[in-house]
Motif scaffolding. Structure first.
Motif, PDB file in Angstrom:
ATOM      1  N   ARG A  34       1.120  -1.074  -0.130  1.00 53.92           N
ATOM      2  CA  ARG A  34      -0.097  -0.167   0.351  1.00 53.92           C
ATOM      3  C   ARG A  34       1.312   1.422   0.335  1.00 53.92           C
ATOM      4  O   ARG A  34       1.182   2.575  -0.567  1.00 53.92           O
ATOM      5  N   TYR A  35       1.706   1.501   0.004  1.00 52.26           N
ATOM      6  CA  TYR A  35       2.990   1.895   0.478  1.00 52.26           C
ATOM      7  C   TYR A  35       3.740   2.731  -0.800  1.00 52.26           C
ATOM      8  O   TYR A  35       3.812   4.021  -0.795  1.00 52.26           O
TER       9      TYR A  35
ATOM     10  N   ALA B 147       1.534   4.361  -2.855  1.00 53.83           N
ATOM     11  CA  ALA B 147       0.640   5.213  -2.224  1.00 53.83           C
ATOM     12  C   ALA B 147       1.589   6.127  -2.603  1.00 53.83           C
ATOM     13  O   ALA B 147       1.508   7.446  -3.380  1.00 53.83           O
TER      14      ALA B 147
ATOM     15  N   GLN C 222      -5.486   7.868  -6.035  1.00 51.25           N
ATOM     16  CA  GLN C 222      -6.104   7.668  -4.989  1.00 51.25           C
ATOM     17  C   GLN C 222      -6.988   7.318  -4.226  1.00 51.25           C
ATOM     18  O   GLN C 222      -6.774   7.259  -3.466  1.00 51.25           O
TER      19      GLN C 222
ATOM     20  N   THR D  90      -5.084   4.181  -3.102  1.00 50.16           N
ATOM     21  CA  THR D  90      -3.739   4.381  -2.276  1.00 50.16           C
ATOM     22  C   THR D  90      -5.171   5.040  -0.943  1.00 50.16           C
ATOM     23  O   THR D  90      -4.946   3.826  -0.157  1.00 50.16           O
ATOM     24  N   VAL D  91      -5.991   5.414  -1.178  1.00 55.27           N
ATOM     25  CA  VAL D  91      -7.015   6.029  -0.214  1.00 55.27           C
ATOM     26  C   VAL D  91      -7.742   4.656   0.228  1.00 55.27           C
ATOM     27  O   VAL D  91      -8.395   4.224   1.519  1.00 55.27           O
TER      28      VAL D  91
ATOM     29  N   PHE E 141      -6.502   1.997   3.210  1.00 59.85           N
ATOM     30  CA  PHE E 141      -6.046   2.643   4.676  1.00 59.85           C
ATOM     31  C   PHE E 141      -7.811   2.959   4.894  1.00 59.85           C
ATOM     32  O   PHE E 141      -8.687   3.256   4.302  1.00 59.85           O
TER      33      PHE E 141
ATOM     34  N   ARG F 210      -6.797   7.751   7.337  1.00 63.33           N
ATOM     35  CA  ARG F 210      -6.980   9.079   6.049  1.00 63.33           C
ATOM     36  C   ARG F 210      -5.880   9.640   6.458  1.00 63.33           C
ATOM     37  O   ARG F 210      -5.951  10.700   5.433  1.00 63.33           O
TER      38      ARG F 210
ATOM     39  N   ARG G  32      -3.208  10.300   8.216  1.00 61.40           N
ATOM     40  CA  ARG G  32      -2.180   9.561   7.830  1.00 61.40           C
ATOM     41  C   ARG G  32      -1.572  10.530   6.030  1.00 61.40           C
ATOM     42  O   ARG G  32      -0.506  10.612   6.240  1.00 61.40           O
ATOM     43  N   ILE G  33      -2.524   9.448   5.397  1.00 60.92           N
ATOM     44  CA  ILE G  33      -2.431   9.386   4.084  1.00 60.92           C
ATOM     45  C   ILE G  33      -2.810  11.127   3.472  1.00 60.92           C
ATOM     46  O   ILE G  33      -1.943  10.965   3.010  1.00 60.92           O
ATOM     47  N   SER G  34      -3.711  11.234   3.951  1.00 59.39           N
ATOM     48  CA  SER G  34      -4.176  13.116   3.538  1.00 59.39           C
ATOM     49  C   SER G  34      -2.890  13.956   3.963  1.00 59.39           C
ATOM     50  O   SER G  34      -2.695  15.235   3.507  1.00 59.39           O
TER      51      SER G  34
END
Length: 455
Positions: free
Chosen positions: A4-5, A8, A116, A119-120, A123, A128, A130-132
């Motif tokens: 997932r990273y 991202a 996006q 990625t989103v 999570f 979320r 964190r990714i934001s």
């Protein structure tokens, strides 16, 4: 590194390239205007044509990914972007430059919504933020470095390197997509092509109308184009109500968090894109600054935004979105208002304070909107919301630039050039406060708070 990273990183790389493309190219517009002998209102189409490419392809991106796979789609998007950047840098006339910028937009518009949503979706809702934060960190780094780098390229080489300099980044991103993204396909309905045509024609007519009015080509033609844009928008609304699977699912805007966050993007990043463009022309053409000096202002913006974003990220789960939105809107508007006092005698201190305030307000407002917008969506609805969110983000940049270019050109007919810029900055500050009228809808009501405590 987990999968997932990796996903991202590829999405964030594409987002970084998109941000660089917007802010670095803005620094070059005065030089492009001079070399290609076009007006300020016309040179805005170097940005607008990119936005139109995005508008055309963003609603189709998830459907294309369902047919070709996310890996192939994200890789090809960066290859197309690279080709558009190369041809833009080699352009010898304004028509070819706007055409190749359109191609760049098509490339950029494929990767961002697909990346996006992918990625989103990996999570959980409580992760979320964190990714934001990562998304907004990229949104700060790009504006911080790209205008200064772009200004140096313009001053020491040519505006063409502003476009050519994007190519290594986009090609590396294409290679990472090929190596890291899994070869998976999803299912999606056939896209609403009629709706896509209506949305694209609506934006084209509105932007052309504002540009023609600003350039004083013909008031009748400009008004006809604006009226056409309004009619096409209403036509799409009628089409949307009758279509089971419309190209833009406007129902996501009925979600209070999403609807308000969309409005915030017009009031903060959208208005700032227009204000910053005018500031670039004002500093270079009225006060005689170089492109490099002008570009350094965005470093101040990014510094203020970074500090504000870090603070806002810590406070989001404690105090909620509404207080952060209020603070962001007020700081951002105050910074824009200060630009109306900038002159040759006392320009630098006011500019420093103004850009720090705009950065602080922009960092709080935009990062809070990014976190808030899609909190309530999952699965297919998340993909639909991502399409609307990304299209709105790009449209806000284009509309802001077109609107305030029109405004300053109209005011120049009634007053001095310096006063025209100052009045436009004041109007922009006022418009940036309009979302406050709807802020109450994000404040939890006493009944809901009591229910939360009981549960």
């Amino acid at each position: 590194m987990t999968y997932r990273y990796r996903v991202a990183i590829i999405f964030l790389a594409g987002f970084f390239i998109d941000c660089i493309n917007i802010f670095m190219s803005a620094i070059a517009l005065p030089d492009i205007s001079r070399e290609l002998h076009i007006s300020e209102s016309s040179v805005v189409w170097v940005a607008n044509s990119y936005i139109l490419g995005l508008t055309l392809i963003i609603p189709l991106s998830n459907w294309i990914a369902s047919l070709a796979g996310a890996r192939f789609t994200m890789m090809v998007s960066m290859v197309i972007f690279s080709i558009g950047a190369l041809l833009s840098g080699l352009s010898t006339d304004f028509f070819s430059l706007t055409l190749f910028r359109f191609i760049q937009g098509v490339g950029g518009g494929l990767l961002i919504p697909v990346g996006q949503a992918l990625t989103v979706g990996m999570f959980k809702q409580d992760e979320r933020a964190r990714i934001s934060t990562l998304i907004m960190a990229v949104a700060l780094i790009a504006p911080a470095c790209s205008p200064a780098v772009g200004g140096a390229l313009v001053d020491h080489f040519s505006w063409r390197w502003v476009f050519l300099g994007n190519i290594p980044f986009s090609l590396i991103t294409a290679a990472l997509a090929l190596l890291w993204i899994r070869a998976e396909k999803t299912t999606a309905h056939r896209p609403d092509l009629a709706g896509l045509v209506l949305v694209s024609l609506t934006l084209t007519a509105l932007l052309l109308g504002m540009s023609c009015y600003a350039a004083a080509v013909s008031n009748q033609i400009a008004l006809a184009l604006l009226l056409t844009g309004i009619v096409l928008a209403l036509w799409y609304l009628r089409h949307y109500r009758r279509k089971a699977d419309p190209i833009l699912d406007l129902s996501v805007l009925l979600n209070p968090r999403m609807g308000f966050s969309v409005l915030i993007y017009h009031a903060i990043p959208g208005i700032f894109s227009g204000v910053n463009l005018l500031s670039i022309f004002f500093l270079q053409q009225v006060l005689g600054w170089s492109a490099s000096e002008t570009g350094l202002m965005m470093v101040l913006y990014a510094a203020g935004a970074f500090c504000a974003m870090m603070t806002g990220g810590r406070l989001y789960n404690r105090i909620g979105a509404a207080p952060l939105f209020l603070t962001g809107l007020l700081l951002h508007a105050a910074g824009i208002a200060l630009l109306s006092l900038v002159g040759s005698a006392h320009g630098l201190p006011l500019l420093i304070i103004a850009y720090l305030l705009m950065g602080s307000g922009g960092g709080i407002g935009a990062s809070t909107a990014q976190t808030t917008a899609m909190l309530d969506f999952t699965d297919e609805r998340l993909a639909r919301a991502s399409t609307v969110w990304n299209l709105n983000r790009q449209m806000s940049f284009s509309i802001g630039a077109a609107l305030f270019t029109l405004m300053v050109n109209l005011l120049q007919q009634q007053t001095t050039i310096t006063s025209a810029y100052h009045y436009t900055f004041l109007i922009a500050a006022g418009l940036g406060l309009l979302p406050l009228l709807r802020l109450k809808q994000l404040i939890p009501q006493p009944e809901s708070l009591c229910h939360q405590k009981k549960s």
